[in-house]
Design an enzyme around this catalytic site. Structure first.
Site, mmCIF file in Angstrom:
data_model
loop_
_atom_site.group_PDB
_atom_site.id
_atom_site.type_symbol
_atom_site.label_atom_id
_atom_site.label_comp_id
_atom_site.label_asym_id
_atom_site.label_seq_id
_atom_site.Cartn_x
_atom_site.Cartn_y
_atom_site.Cartn_z
ATOM 1 N N ILE A 153 0.532 -1.052 -0.033
ATOM 2 C CA ILE A 153 0.093 -0.132 0.117
ATOM 3 C C ILE A 153 0.915 1.137 0.054
ATOM 4 O O ILE A 153 2.154 1.126 0.462
ATOM 5 C CB ILE A 153 -1.036 0.123 1.335
ATOM 6 C CG1 ILE A 153 -0.202 0.037 2.431
ATOM 7 C CG2 ILE A 153 -2.105 -0.831 1.164
ATOM 8 C CD1 ILE A 153 -1.101 -0.118 3.849
ATOM 9 N N ASP A 154 0.386 2.416 -0.587
ATOM 10 C CA ASP A 154 1.098 3.383 -0.773
ATOM 11 C C ASP A 154 1.770 4.097 0.673
ATOM 12 O O ASP A 154 1.104 4.082 1.822
ATOM 13 C CB ASP A 154 0.300 4.645 -1.394
ATOM 14 C CG ASP A 154 -0.010 4.249 -2.914
ATOM 15 O OD1 ASP A 154 0.831 3.302 -3.493
ATOM 16 O OD2 ASP A 154 -0.940 4.866 -3.511
ATOM 17 N N LYS A 155 2.892 4.814 0.644
ATOM 18 C CA LYS A 155 3.625 5.453 1.729
ATOM 19 C C LYS A 155 2.399 6.243 2.443
ATOM 20 O O LYS A 155 2.358 6.268 3.806
ATOM 21 C CB LYS A 155 4.378 6.535 1.247
ATOM 22 C CG LYS A 155 5.149 7.329 2.152
ATOM 23 C CD LYS A 155 6.143 8.119 1.814
ATOM 24 C CE LYS A 155 6.840 9.062 2.903
ATOM 25 N NZ LYS A 155 7.746 10.057 2.242
#
Length: 209
Positions: free
Chosen positions: A124-126
């Site tokens: 999952i994105d930062k």
């Protein structure tokens, strides 16, 4: 229809270049025979991948607190906070989830993709927070990878969106991939496109202003 190097990269949890090297070195066979990296996989193909001896992970262990939801000998489920990168990359070589897992799991990791490291099955994105299931063994990595590949694992995301929605309930379907005009952004492509991964989003309007 998938390319052989893409298949090996995904299922052996390694970069495309590393997969190509395995294929060129004869470590990958299709039906017992060698095939080129651009070979298109057919239904019924039996693909064997022989991994070299396990090497130490290049990422370094770091004592970073983790919000552990569940853990056993095979998997660990982490509640990743917003602001943490999952895997080391250019510009984020340290303080990632992988660095933290290498410290926490220590000697409990087996060789995954030829390297002693946590098996990152999904990311999952930062700036996104949420649960990540990570494999601690090669067997767990294989089984989890198949579940995601066969879509027997369900992922749900919550997002706040501002805009003029004409309907209170709707569905957005398409392929999500890198924007060809801006590689730092993601874009939605038509369903069935060869670019990106298929995704379906259901939205519900909670309040109108």
């Amino acid at each position: 229809g998938a390319r052989l190097d893409s298949f090996v990269s995904e299922h052996a949890d390694m970069t495309r270049s590393a997969a190509v090297k395995l294929i060129e070195n004869g470590n990958v066979t299709v039906g017992g025979a060698g095939e080129p990296k651009n070979y298109k996989i057919r239904s019924g193909d039996i693909i064997e991948i022989t991994l070299p001896e396990t090497l130490p992970c290049e990422a370094q262990p770091e004592n970073i607190p983790l919000d552990i939801i569940y853990e056993d000998n095979d998997v660990i489920v982490i509640n990743k906070p917003s602001g943490m990168v999952v895997h080391p990359a250019a510009g984020n070589e340290s303080a990632t989830l992988v660095n933290a897992l290498l410290y926490h799991c220590a000697d409990s990791l087996s060789g995954i993709g030829g390297v002693a490291r946590p098996g990152i099955v999904h990311r999952i994105d930062k700036d996104t927070s949420g649960l990540l299931v990570v494999a601690k063994t090669a067997e767990a990595k294989t089984h989890l990878g198949l579940q995601f590949f066969n879509k027997t694992t369900k992922r749900e995301y919550n997002a706040l969106v501002w805009g003029n929605f004409t309907e209170d309930v709707g569905r957005v379907e398409g392929n999500i991939g890198r924007d060809p005009k801006d590689r730092m952004r993601m874009a939605v492509f038509p369903p069935g496109s060869e670019v990106g991964k298929h995704a379906v989003t259901h939205y519900y309007v909670l309040e109108r202003f």
